[in-house]
Design a protein around this motif. Structure first.
Motif, mmCIF file in Angstrom:
data_model
loop_
_atom_site.group_PDB
_atom_site.id
_atom_site.type_symbol
_atom_site.label_atom_id
_atom_site.label_comp_id
_atom_site.label_asym_id
_atom_site.label_seq_id
_atom_site.Cartn_x
_atom_site.Cartn_y
_atom_site.Cartn_z
ATOM 1 N N ALA A 85 0.813 -1.214 0.000
ATOM 2 C CA ALA A 85 0.000 0.000 0.000
ATOM 3 C C ALA A 85 0.844 1.261 0.000
ATOM 4 C CB ALA A 85 -0.938 -0.004 1.204
ATOM 5 N N GLY A 86 2.148 1.134 0.224
ATOM 6 C CA GLY A 86 3.023 2.303 0.191
ATOM 7 C C GLY A 86 3.467 2.813 1.542
ATOM 8 N N ALA A 130 -4.320 7.387 12.863
ATOM 9 C CA ALA A 130 -5.721 6.976 12.879
ATOM 10 C C ALA A 130 -5.887 5.704 12.060
ATOM 11 C CB ALA A 130 -6.628 8.077 12.324
ATOM 12 N N VAL A 131 -6.846 4.882 12.478
ATOM 13 C CA VAL A 131 -7.193 3.661 11.752
ATOM 14 C C VAL A 131 -8.689 3.702 11.480
ATOM 15 C CG1 VAL A 131 -7.282 1.144 11.789
ATOM 16 C CG2 VAL A 131 -5.361 2.337 12.852
ATOM 17 N N GLY A 132 -9.050 3.737 10.211
ATOM 18 C CA GLY A 132 -10.468 3.821 9.871
ATOM 19 C C GLY A 132 -11.133 5.072 10.383
ATOM 20 N N GLY A 133 -10.360 6.162 10.510
ATOM 21 C CA GLY A 133 -10.912 7.419 11.002
ATOM 22 C C GLY A 133 -10.864 7.574 12.499
ATOM 23 N N ALA A 134 -10.567 6.509 13.242
ATOM 24 C CA ALA A 134 -10.488 6.571 14.705
ATOM 25 C C ALA A 134 -9.049 6.830 15.129
ATOM 26 C CB ALA A 134 -10.991 5.274 15.330
ATOM 27 N N GLU A 135 -8.839 7.837 15.952
ATOM 28 C CA GLU A 135 -7.488 8.200 16.367
ATOM 29 C C GLU A 135 -6.855 7.094 17.209
ATOM 30 O OE1 GLU A 135 -7.382 11.947 18.328
ATOM 31 O OE2 GLU A 135 -8.056 13.080 16.570
ATOM 32 N N ASP A 171 -13.711 -5.345 7.064
ATOM 33 C CA ASP A 171 -13.860 -4.950 5.672
ATOM 34 C C ASP A 171 -12.657 -5.414 4.849
ATOM 35 O OD1 ASP A 171 -16.233 -3.706 6.348
ATOM 36 O OD2 ASP A 171 -15.248 -1.774 6.733
ATOM 37 N N ALA A 172 -12.797 -5.339 3.538
ATOM 38 C CA ALA A 172 -11.716 -5.763 2.647
ATOM 39 C C ALA A 172 -10.552 -4.792 2.687
ATOM 40 C CB ALA A 172 -12.241 -5.899 1.218
ATOM 41 N N THR A 173 -10.822 -3.543 3.019
ATOM 42 C CA THR A 173 -9.755 -2.549 3.113
ATOM 43 C C THR A 173 -9.927 -1.722 4.385
ATOM 44 O OG1 THR A 173 -11.012 -0.903 1.846
ATOM 45 C CG2 THR A 173 -9.534 -2.361 0.602
ATOM 46 N N VAL A 174 -8.856 -1.095 4.808
ATOM 47 C CA VAL A 174 -8.896 -0.201 5.949
ATOM 48 C C VAL A 174 -7.979 0.985 5.646
ATOM 49 C CG1 VAL A 174 -7.024 -1.430 7.126
ATOM 50 C CG2 VAL A 174 -8.581 0.017 8.443
ATOM 51 N N VAL A 175 -8.430 2.170 6.037
ATOM 52 C CA VAL A 175 -7.657 3.377 5.768
ATOM 53 C C VAL A 175 -6.809 3.721 6.988
ATOM 54 C CG1 VAL A 175 -7.733 5.838 5.221
ATOM 55 C CG2 VAL A 175 -9.365 4.268 4.150
ATOM 56 N N LEU A 176 -5.484 3.774 6.782
ATOM 57 C CA LEU A 176 -4.569 4.195 7.828
ATOM 58 C C LEU A 176 -4.133 5.630 7.537
ATOM 59 C CD1 LEU A 176 -2.214 1.108 8.323
ATOM 60 C CD2 LEU A 176 -4.446 1.558 9.331
ATOM 61 N N THR A 193 -4.779 3.456 1.901
ATOM 62 C CA THR A 193 -5.742 2.357 1.926
ATOM 63 C C THR A 193 -4.995 1.029 1.851
ATOM 64 O OG1 THR A 193 -7.429 3.709 0.843
ATOM 65 C CG2 THR A 193 -7.740 1.325 0.804
ATOM 66 N N VAL A 194 -5.202 0.193 2.842
ATOM 67 C CA VAL A 194 -4.505 -1.084 2.949
ATOM 68 C C VAL A 194 -5.528 -2.219 2.880
ATOM 69 C CG1 VAL A 194 -2.901 -2.463 4.317
ATOM 70 C CG2 VAL A 194 -2.812 0.031 4.445
ATOM 71 N N ALA A 195 -5.168 -3.294 2.175
ATOM 72 C CA ALA A 195 -6.028 -4.477 2.093
ATOM 73 C C ALA A 195 -5.469 -5.547 3.020
ATOM 74 C CB ALA A 195 -6.082 -4.996 0.662
ATOM 75 N N PRO A 196 -5.993 -5.677 4.248
ATOM 76 C CA PRO A 196 -5.439 -6.630 5.219
ATOM 77 C C PRO A 196 -5.587 -8.082 4.756
ATOM 78 C CG PRO A 196 -6.966 -5.084 6.253
ATOM 79 C CD PRO A 196 -7.160 -4.965 4.786
#
Length: 408
Positions: A170-171, A180-185, A201-206, A218-221
């Motif tokens: 994901a870079g 933050a993970v998924g918008g939660a600090e 979910d299929a992806t999670v935003v870090l 955006t990472v695909a765990p």
């Protein structure tokens, strides 16, 4: 042998902490001319006791003793409330007859003693070993990205893996700080790990900070198998290893240790306050841990768990942490006792405060002071809160026995 010595010493430390708390009440009561009937450590049947006559409060006899279960204590002050029966001889020296400020001082005596003991323990650590730097950076800074082992064996070993993991693909890169993970600090590596594992979910935003700039990645765990409470559970993983915090010890001499100890006390007090507020939300997890679920390392411990931790610290020769744990215990006891619910000290202080405010309002209206609060009306609240405390204590002790927190 050192483990059992540590357990015994920490148990003694708990008993001494309680004894000093009650001694604070007793000393303040005598200063303000109140009679102290009994001063006991523990509860249950009396193991031993003796009586001593004091000149204060018109001359009176106080019974000192030890109960069979040294996990509590009490200081019996004559006339602590207007509902308490007193003899004609005790009446002039009853606590409820004293000014409101004197009663608050006595009720706060135990808390004040615990605060003093806690600060002195921290000072002793500062002079002897030094204190951890409270401003150490605990932020979740990525040390490296890595592949994700697909499974974990029952003994805790991980399966081998190769190639790039989801975080690298994901870079994400070393030096990034996850905020933050998924918008939660998130503020610590542990919080990042817990948030990622809970992702379905299929992806999670870090959200990461990179060279002073915030960016969303955006990472695909990957779904992997991990051992939780002895059971194989499927969780999400992204392949991140975080930098260990660079902890350093600040050294002091007897003079500089004074401001250093007070500053560290402030940090510890804030941590104890946050821990106290978090207890209700951690109760379900403690209950689940009794039945085999994974025990949260930050969940509350009973005197059993705390003594066991004291044993581990002694076995690891971490005596500075051992003393700090006792200081933490004193701060917790002080803060917990200020909860404004009977039968805690804070509950009695709240009643005195109510009486004072009520009488001030009555004076404005040209009325005489009201009668002392009828404590029998508070009995349902007292019994309910006591039942909650007993149930909580039993649950935490059970968890500490069947599923203890392991720090080493």
């Amino acid at each position: 042998m050192s483990f059992f010595l540590g357990v015994a010493l920490f148990a003694v430390g708990i008993a001494v902490t309680i004894a000093l708390h009650e001694w604070g009440h007793m000393t303040a009561a005598r200063v303000f001319g109140m009679r102290v009937r009994r001063y006991f450590i523990g509860f249950g049947p009396t193991v031993a006791s003796f009586r001593r006559r004091h000149r204060a409060a018109g001359g009176h006899v106080t019974e000192y003793g030890l109960k069979a279960v040294p996990l509590g204590g009490f200081c019996d002050i004559a006339g602590m409330t207007a509902a308490d029966p007193v003899t004609p001889e005790e009446e002039p020296y009853a606590m409820y007859r004293r000014p409101w400020w004197a009663r608050v001082a006595v009720l706060s005596g135990g808390v004040a003693m615990n605060l003093v003991v806690g600060v002195l323990l921290i000072y002793a650590v500062a002079v002897t070993w030094g204190l951890p730097d409270p401003d150490v950076d605990l932020s979740p800074r990525i040390a490296q990205t890595q592949c994700v082992p697909p499974a974990e064996a029952a003994d805790g070993t991980l399966a081998e893996c190769t190639g790039a993991g989801p975080a690298e693909l994901a870079g994400l890169r070393a030096g990034d700080v996850v905020v933050a993970v998924g918008g939660a600090e998130v503020a610590t590596p542990r919080e990042v790990a817990e948030a990622v594992r809970a992702t379905e979910d299929a992806t999670v935003v870090l959200t990461v900070e990179r060279v002073g700039q915030l960016m969303d990645v955006t990472v695909a765990p990957e779904r992997v198998t991990r051992m939780v409470g002895g059971d194989a559970v499927e969780v999400a993983a992204v392949g991140i290893a975080f930098q260990a915090p660079k902890q350093r010890i600040l050294e002091y001499d007897p003079l500089t240790a004074v401001p250093g100890s007070l500053a560290f006390t402030g940090h510890m007090f804030a941590a104890v306050w946050e821990g106290l507020l978090a207890i209700p939300g951690k109760v379900p997890g403690v209950v689940a841990s009794v039945f085999g679920a994974e025990r949260d390392p930050e969940s509350p411990m009973s005197v059993v768990g705390a003594s066991r931790f004291g044993g581990e610290l002694a076995e690891a020769d971490l005596w500075s942490m051992f003393v700090m744990m006792l200081a933490n215990l004193n701060f917790f006891l002080a803060m917990f006792n200020l909860i404004p619910l009977p039968p805690l000290d804070g509950g009695h202080i709240a009643v005195v405060g109510y009486e004072r405010l009520r009488d001030l309002l009555r004076r404005v209206r040209g009325l005489a002071p009201g009668a002392p609060v009828d404590y029998t009306r508070l009995m349902p609240v007292t019994l309910a809160f006591t039942a909650v405390l007993l149930a909580f204590g039993i649950i935490v002790i059970a968890a500490d026995v069947v599923n203890p927190i392991r720090f080493f």
